[in-house]
Write an enzyme that holds these catalytic residues in place. Structure first.
Site, PDB file in Angstrom:
ATOM      1  N   LYS A  22     -31.530 -33.228  10.131  1.00  0.00           N
ATOM      2  CA  LYS A  22     -30.653 -32.203   9.546  1.00  0.00           C
ATOM      3  C   LYS A  22     -31.445 -31.309   8.601  1.00  0.00           C
ATOM      4  CE  LYS A  22     -28.165 -33.222   5.775  1.00  0.00           C
ATOM      5  NZ  LYS A  22     -28.405 -32.255   4.684  1.00  0.00           N
ATOM      6  N   ASN A  23     -32.285 -31.918   7.770  1.00  0.00           N
ATOM      7  CA  ASN A  23     -32.973 -31.133   6.745  1.00  0.00           C
ATOM      8  C   ASN A  23     -34.127 -30.290   7.301  1.00  0.00           C
ATOM      9  OD1 ASN A  23     -31.185 -32.083   4.901  1.00  0.00           O
ATOM     10  ND2 ASN A  23     -32.632 -33.395   3.781  1.00  0.00           N
ATOM     11  N   CYS A 119     -23.282 -30.698  -7.612  1.00  0.00           N
ATOM     12  CA  CYS A 119     -22.589 -31.582  -6.688  1.00  0.00           C
ATOM     13  C   CYS A 119     -22.552 -32.957  -7.321  1.00  0.00           C
ATOM     14  CB  CYS A 119     -23.214 -31.569  -5.293  1.00  0.00           C
ATOM     15  SG  CYS A 119     -24.701 -32.507  -5.136  1.00  0.00           S
ATOM     16  N   ARG A 124     -28.186 -29.615  -9.846  1.00  0.00           N
ATOM     17  CA  ARG A 124     -28.874 -28.946  -8.743  1.00  0.00           C
ATOM     18  C   ARG A 124     -28.930 -27.422  -8.868  1.00  0.00           C
ATOM     19  NH1 ARG A 124     -27.571 -32.119  -3.221  1.00  0.00           N
ATOM     20  NH2 ARG A 124     -29.618 -31.293  -2.708  1.00  0.00           N
ATOM     21  N   ASP A 310     -33.245 -39.883  -0.799  1.00  0.00           N
ATOM     22  CA  ASP A 310     -32.204 -39.962   0.234  1.00  0.00           C
ATOM     23  C   ASP A 310     -32.110 -41.352   0.872  1.00  0.00           C
ATOM     24  OD1 ASP A 310     -31.499 -37.367  -0.239  1.00  0.00           O
ATOM     25  OD2 ASP A 310     -32.367 -36.534   1.596  1.00  0.00           O
ATOM     26  N   ARG A 402     -21.421 -34.932   7.525  1.00  0.00           N
ATOM     27  CA  ARG A 402     -22.286 -33.785   7.263  1.00  0.00           C
ATOM     28  C   ARG A 402     -23.688 -34.019   7.813  1.00  0.00           C
ATOM     29  NH1 ARG A 402     -23.418 -33.099   1.637  1.00  0.00           N
ATOM     30  NH2 ARG A 402     -25.010 -31.894   2.682  1.00  0.00           N
TER      31      ARG A 402
HETATM   32  C1  UD1 Z   1     -33.495 -31.434  -0.599  1.00  0.00           C
HETATM   33  C2  UD1 Z   1     -32.766 -32.166   0.504  1.00  0.00           C
HETATM   34  C3  UD1 Z   1     -32.022 -33.363  -0.058  1.00  0.00           C
HETATM   35  C4  UD1 Z   1     -32.963 -34.263  -0.872  1.00  0.00           C
HETATM   36  C5  UD1 Z   1     -33.733 -33.443  -1.907  1.00  0.00           C
HETATM   37  C6  UD1 Z   1     -34.792 -34.238  -2.627  1.00  0.00           C
HETATM   38  C7  UD1 Z   1     -32.275 -30.398   2.095  1.00  0.00           C
HETATM   39  C8  UD1 Z   1     -31.260 -29.528   2.721  1.00  0.00           C
HETATM   40  N1  UD1 Z   1     -31.858 -31.233   1.139  1.00  0.00           N
HETATM   41  O1  UD1 Z   1     -32.521 -30.935  -1.500  1.00  0.00           O
HETATM   42  O2  UD1 Z   1     -31.471 -34.108   1.033  1.00  0.00           O
HETATM   43  O3  UD1 Z   1     -32.217 -35.249  -1.538  1.00  0.00           O
HETATM   44  O4  UD1 Z   1     -34.383 -32.321  -1.264  1.00  0.00           O
HETATM   45  O5  UD1 Z   1     -35.687 -34.785  -1.731  1.00  0.00           O
HETATM   46  O6  UD1 Z   1     -33.430 -30.392   2.460  1.00  0.00           O
HETATM   47  N2  UD1 Z   1     -34.331 -28.285  -9.111  1.00  0.00           N
HETATM   48  C9  UD1 Z   1     -34.266 -27.441 -10.206  1.00  0.00           C
HETATM   49  N3  UD1 Z   1     -34.288 -26.078  -9.961  1.00  0.00           N
HETATM   50  C10 UD1 Z   1     -34.366 -25.538  -8.708  1.00  0.00           C
HETATM   51  C11 UD1 Z   1     -34.437 -26.423  -7.614  1.00  0.00           C
HETATM   52  C12 UD1 Z   1     -34.432 -27.789  -7.844  1.00  0.00           C
HETATM   53  O7  UD1 Z   1     -34.196 -27.880 -11.341  1.00  0.00           O
HETATM   54  O8  UD1 Z   1     -34.369 -24.312  -8.570  1.00  0.00           O
HETATM   55  C13 UD1 Z   1     -34.321 -29.753  -9.334  1.00  0.00           C
HETATM   56  C14 UD1 Z   1     -33.076 -30.426  -8.701  1.00  0.00           C
HETATM   57  O9  UD1 Z   1     -31.942 -30.350  -9.548  1.00  0.00           O
HETATM   58  C15 UD1 Z   1     -33.582 -31.841  -8.491  1.00  0.00           C
HETATM   59  C16 UD1 Z   1     -35.062 -31.618  -8.133  1.00  0.00           C
HETATM   60  O10 UD1 Z   1     -35.398 -30.335  -8.646  1.00  0.00           O
HETATM   61  O11 UD1 Z   1     -33.480 -32.569  -9.663  1.00  0.00           O
HETATM   62  C17 UD1 Z   1     -35.372 -31.676  -6.652  1.00  0.00           C
HETATM   63  O12 UD1 Z   1     -34.458 -30.860  -5.957  1.00  0.00           O
HETATM   64  P1  UD1 Z   1     -34.796 -30.152  -4.569  1.00  0.00           P
HETATM   65  O13 UD1 Z   1     -36.051 -30.685  -3.996  1.00  0.00           O
HETATM   66  O14 UD1 Z   1     -34.694 -28.683  -4.764  1.00  0.00           O
HETATM   67  O15 UD1 Z   1     -33.571 -30.630  -3.680  1.00  0.00           O
HETATM   68  P2  UD1 Z   1     -32.891 -29.795  -2.535  1.00  0.00           P
HETATM   69  O16 UD1 Z   1     -33.900 -28.894  -1.939  1.00  0.00           O
HETATM   70  O17 UD1 Z   1     -31.615 -29.217  -3.020  1.00  0.00           O
END
Ligand code: UD1
Length: 426
Positions: A22-23, A119, A124, A310, A402
């Protein structure tokens, strides 16, 4: 709302084929917005998030052709994008809608994307995505719950971006923005997840010039145009890991096919430490057996190649069955233990203190009604239900729909007593 009903105690045996990730599917579908030509995608898992992504692309006026729905093959043609918007109605059901921001800025120089809210598992934010786009010359305002972004000069400019934190979708968004930007972009502290590398491969096939894939420094030389391509997404490492735990926890034997064991190094090592025998049969197949004796092992979630957040809920389910203490440290998300309180209701001995979860086992779990709170937490509860005595009912399984293709059918295929109970639409 649908529920799952599980009668625990069945030993799982047989073969399970893993679906596409999915990702990976989410960003590669978004990447189809980068070209006016046809993009054909294969191995897309039949899960709700991908249906949402196809609705989002269609909303923007991309043509999405499928022979069936849900589909595993998509043909996407984004000839002209008339609505460069990701509306709240779609974003609220899928945070990854924000992945359209980078491609829209690169191709059209304009985007209006609803701000994804927090969420269940954490706040996030997407501040790092926005900051990087600003460094590339975008002007961004957030108002009325929307990110309003435009490129005043018409084309993004390459920039040297150092992510303060490793972000998976942030890296993907900026990669997609940079491939059509003017000049070179360097992304430092980039995510190294296999899904990022899959996107880099697909962009390369479209004519993008990217080096450093698989490392934390990506260099992108912007090109004027990208062309159509055909791409098959990688197997879902989290689904494969979930079935590794299912085999281990029920004391059975599962052959897990169509997967990529290489992407599961940290999970395989940790399960091995807990006493689970796993054999890598070949490049795409693993065999897992029930452990003779499961023993507690501490785990810390980390960015790839570390142990994936995950897989944390599924590991916690396993730890409830292991002898001794397992200390789980969650470093990625601030509130990712919602499954713990449900497992405690099933009889698990778990205490949570901030980002630490301490599991003392083994505990005889007993079935009851539990609530799924997010995608991976649901998977953890399914695993707990498989070993609990009596019947477990899992509510709000729309979370699991999902991201897990046919989980009920796949588990039934290897001997689990699980069924979906259809509820009224909410
Ligand atoms: C992706 C995955 C999700 C997985 C996560 C961590 C997808 C669609 N989803 O989520 O399944 O659990 O990676 O491996 O690929 N953060 C900030 N600012 C930002 C972006 C992130 O502070 O602009 C923080 C987040 O709150 C979190 C950390 O960085 O604490 C990692 O998040 P991130 O790697 O961005 O997760 P996703 O990409 O949303």
């Amino acid at each position: 709302m649908d529920k799952f009903r599980i009668k625990g105690g069945k030993v799982l045996r047989g073969t399970v084929a893993i679906s596409g990730a999915k990702n990976s599917a989410l960003p590669v579908m978004a990447a189809a917005l980068l070209t006016a030509e046809k993009v054909t995608l294969h191995n897309i898992p039949k899960v709700r998030d991908l249906i949402t992504m196809s609705k989002l692309l269609a909303f923007m006026d991309a043509k999405v052709s499928v022979t069936e729905m849900p589909a595993s093959d998509y043909v996407i043609e984004a000839l002209k994008l008339n609505h460069v918007e990701a509306p709240y109605e779609l974003v609220k059901t899928m945070r990854a809608s924000v992945l359209t921001l980078g491609p829209l800025m690169a191709r059209v120089g304009m985007a209006r994307v609803s701000l994804p809210g927090g969420c269940a598992i954490g706040a996030r934010p997407v501040d790092l995505h926005l900051k990087a786009l600003e460094q590339m010359g975008a002007e961004i305002e957030t108002s009325h719950g929307y990110i309003e972004a435009r490129v005043p000069k018409g084309r993004l400019k390459g920039a040297h971006i150092v992510f303060e934190k490793i972000t998976v979708t942030g890296t993907e968004n900026i990669l997609m923005a940079a491939v059509l930007a003017e000049g070179e972009t360097v992304l430092e502290n980039a995510a190294r997840e296999p899904e990022v590398t899959d996107l880099v491969e697909m962009l390369g096939k479209m004519g993008a010039e990217i080096s450093g894939h698989g490392t934390s420094t990506l260099r992108i030389r912007g090109v004027d145009q990208l062309h159509g391509t055909e791409h098959s997404v990688i197997p879902d490492r989290i689904e494969a890991g979930t079935f590794l735990v299912a085999g281990a926890i029920t004391g059975g034997e599962l052959m897990i096919t169509h997967c990529e064991p290489e992407h599961l190094g940290a999970v395989i090592a940790k399960l091995g430490q807990a006493g689970v025998p796993i054999e890598i049969v070949n490049k795409t197949t693993m065999r897992v057996q029930g452990a003779k004796r499961l023993v507690g092992a501490d785990v810390t979630t980390e960015e790839y190649p570390g142990f994936a957040t995950d897989m944390q809920a599924q590991y916690m389910a396993l730890a409830t069955q292991a002898e001794g203490t397992s200390v789980i440290s969650e470093t990625i998300f601030e509130n990712r233990y919602l499954h713990a309180s449900e497992m405690i209701r099933m009889g698990a001995n778990i205490s949570v203190d901030g980002r630490k979860g301490v599991v003392r086992g083994p505990a005889q779990l007993s079935g009851t009604t539990v609530q799924a709170s997010d995608l991976r937490a649901s998977a953890g509860l399914v695993l707990a239900g498989l070993v609990a005595s009596g019947e477990t009912t899992i509510e709000r399984v729309y979370h699991i729909d999902r991201g897990y293709e046919g989980i009920v059918e796949k588990l039934r295929g290897v001997g689990a007593d699980i069924e979906r109970v259809h509820g009224a639409a909410s």
